[in-house]
Scaffold this motif. Structure first.
Motif, short mmCIF file in Angstrom:
data_model
loop_
_atom_site.label_atom_id
_atom_site.label_comp_id
_atom_site.label_asym_id
_atom_site.label_seq_id
_atom_site.Cartn_x
_atom_site.Cartn_y
_atom_site.Cartn_z
N LEU A 232 0.82 -1.21 0.00
CA LEU A 232 0.00 0.00 0.00
C LEU A 232 0.86 1.26 0.00
CD1 LEU A 232 -2.81 -1.04 2.51
CD2 LEU A 232 -2.98 -0.83 0.03
N LEU A 233 1.96 1.25 0.75
CA LEU A 233 2.85 2.41 0.76
C LEU A 233 3.49 2.63 -0.61
CD1 LEU A 233 4.68 2.08 4.20
CD2 LEU A 233 2.90 3.70 3.58
N LEU A 234 3.87 1.54 -1.28
CA LEU A 234 4.44 1.68 -2.62
C LEU A 234 3.41 2.23 -3.61
CD1 LEU A 234 6.54 -1.62 -2.87
CD2 LEU A 234 7.39 0.71 -2.56
N ALA A 235 2.17 1.75 -3.49
CA ALA A 235 1.11 2.27 -4.36
C ALA A 235 0.85 3.74 -4.08
CB ALA A 235 -0.16 1.44 -4.16
N ARG A 236 0.87 4.11 -2.81
CA ARG A 236 0.67 5.52 -2.45
C ARG A 236 1.79 6.40 -3.00
NH1 ARG A 236 1.42 7.95 3.63
NH2 ARG A 236 1.05 10.14 3.12
N HIS A 237 3.03 5.89 -2.90
CA HIS A 237 4.16 6.66 -3.43
C HIS A 237 4.05 6.82 -4.94
CE1 HIS A 237 8.24 8.14 -3.89
NE2 HIS A 237 8.48 7.18 -4.77
N ALA A 238 3.66 5.74 -5.64
CA ALA A 238 3.53 5.83 -7.09
C ALA A 238 2.46 6.84 -7.49
CB ALA A 238 3.20 4.44 -7.66
N ALA A 240 1.52 9.44 -5.69
CA ALA A 240 2.01 10.79 -5.38
C ALA A 240 2.97 11.29 -6.45
CB ALA A 240 2.71 10.76 -4.02
N VAL A 241 3.84 10.39 -6.97
CA VAL A 241 4.76 10.79 -8.04
C VAL A 241 3.99 11.13 -9.30
CG1 VAL A 241 6.60 9.96 -9.55
CG2 VAL A 241 6.69 9.49 -7.09
N ARG A 242 2.96 10.35 -9.61
CA ARG A 242 2.17 10.61 -10.83
C ARG A 242 1.43 11.93 -10.71
NH1 ARG A 242 -1.48 5.77 -12.95
NH2 ARG A 242 0.65 4.91 -13.04
N TRP A 243 0.86 12.21 -9.53
CA TRP A 243 0.14 13.48 -9.35
C TRP A 243 1.10 14.67 -9.44
CZ3 TRP A 243 -2.97 11.41 -4.57
CH2 TRP A 243 -4.03 10.62 -5.04
N SER A 244 2.29 14.50 -8.87
CA SER A 244 3.27 15.60 -8.93
C SER A 244 3.69 15.87 -10.38
CB SER A 244 4.50 15.27 -8.09
OG SER A 244 4.14 15.10 -6.73
N ALA A 245 3.87 14.79 -11.16
CA ALA A 245 4.25 14.96 -12.57
C ALA A 245 3.12 15.62 -13.36
CB ALA A 245 4.60 13.62 -13.18
#
Length: 251
Positions: A232-238, A240-245
Motif C-alpha cells: 500500500l505504501l508503494l502504491a501511495r508513493h507511485a 504521489a509521483v504521478r500526481w506531482s508529474a
C-alpha cells in the motif's frame, strides 16, 4: 617604491571531532530515555519469566547480548523451556523478526561509516530504536547520536534482565501478566511516533493492513500485515509521483 607583499589567508582550524561528537552522544542518550522507560521494565519481565520457566539465570544476559530482540526473546523463553524443535524456532524467528527487513529501507544506516559500527547498528536495529529515530528530524541525525541511542537501549535491556533475575530469585511466588508489557510498549511508541509525524494516511493504511490480515490469515497476521502495508505504501508513493508529474505538466 614599496610593494605590499600579499599575505596568505589561512583557514581557521577545524573544530576537534571529539568536541562536536560529545554533544551528539549526549543527545543520543537523551533520545533513549523515552524508549528506556519501556525497555527496562520489559527486561525485568524477561528475567522474571526466565526464572519462572526454570531456566538458569545467566541465560537472561546471554540471550539479551546474543539476540537483542525483545518480542522474540520473550517467545524463546517458552520455546527453550519446552524444548521446541529447531525448525519451529526458525520459523518463529522468521515470522516475528521479518518486519526488520522493512526497517532497513528508512533507517539511516548510511550515516555510519565505520564497518564495525555499522554492523552493530544493524544488530541493534530494534523496534524502539527505529521508532525513536523516526521521530527525529533528518537534519538532526548523526552516527554518534544513533549509536549512542542504540547502546543505551541495549544497556536498559540487559540491565533490566539482571534486575528481573534478582527480583525473581527473591519472590516467593510467580508473577502473572508480564507478557502484556511488550504490547503496552509498542502502543506507546506508536502513539509517540504518530504525534511527531502526524501521518494520518499512513496510520489508516497500517490499520487497514492489520484488519485484513487478521481476517484472512489470523495465524500469521503480522507477516501478512507487513507485506500488505508495504504494498500500500508503494502504491501511495507511485500515485504521489504521478500526481506531482501531472501538476508540473499543467503548470
Amino acid at each position: 617604491m614599496r610593494q605590499d607583499v600579499p599575505t596568505l589567508m589561512t583557514a581557521p582550524a577545524p573544530a576537534p571531532v571529539r568536541a562536536t561528537r560529545h554533544p551528539q552522544i549526549a543527545a543520543g542518550v537523551r533520545d533513549s530515555f523515552s524508549a528506556g522507560l519501556g525497555i527496562f521494565p520489559l527486561g525485568i519481565a524477561l528475567g522474571l519469566l526466565m526464572l519462572q520457566a526454570g531456566l538458569p539465570w545467566w541465560l537472561t544476559p546471554a540471550l539479551s547480548l546474543a539476540t537483542f530482540a525483545g518480542s522474540l526473546e520473550l517467545l524463546l523463553v517458552g520455546m527453550i523451556a519446552t524444548v521446541t524443535p529447531l525448525a519451529a524456532v526458525a520459523m518463529t524467528v522468521l515470522v516475528v523478526n521479518f518486519r526488520h527487513v522493512f526497517y532497513a529501507f528508512s533507517f539511516p544506516l548510511h550515516l555510519v561509516k565505520n564497518p564495525l559500527a555499522k554492523a552493530y547498528a544493524v544488530y541493534a536495529m530494534i523496534d524502539e530504536a527505529y521508532a525513536v529515530n523516526a521521530s527525529l528530524p533528518a537534519a538532526e541525525r548523526s552516527a554518534p547520536r544513533l549509536l549512542a541511542m542504540q547502546i543505551a537501549c541495549q544497556s536498559y535491556w540487559v540491565g533490566g534482565g539482571l534486575v528481573g533475575v534478582a527480583i525473581g530469585a527473591a519472590l516467593p511466588a510467580p508473577v502473572k501478566g508480564l507478557e502484556f508489557a511488550l504490547c503496552a510498549l509498542f502502543t506507546v511508541l506508536t502513539l509517540d511516533a504518530f504525534r511527531s509525524r502526524r501521518e494520518i494516511p499512513s496510520a489508516l493504511l497500517a490499520g487497514a493492513s492489520v484488519a485484513v490480515a487478521l481476517v484472512l490469515t489470523p495465524g500469521v497476521a503480522l507477516f501478512t500485515a507487513l507485506l500488505l502495508f508495504v504494498a500500500l505504501l508503494l502504491a501511495r508513493h507511485a500515485l504521489a509521483v504521478r500526481w506531482s508529474a501531472a501538476e508540473a505538466a499543467d503548470a
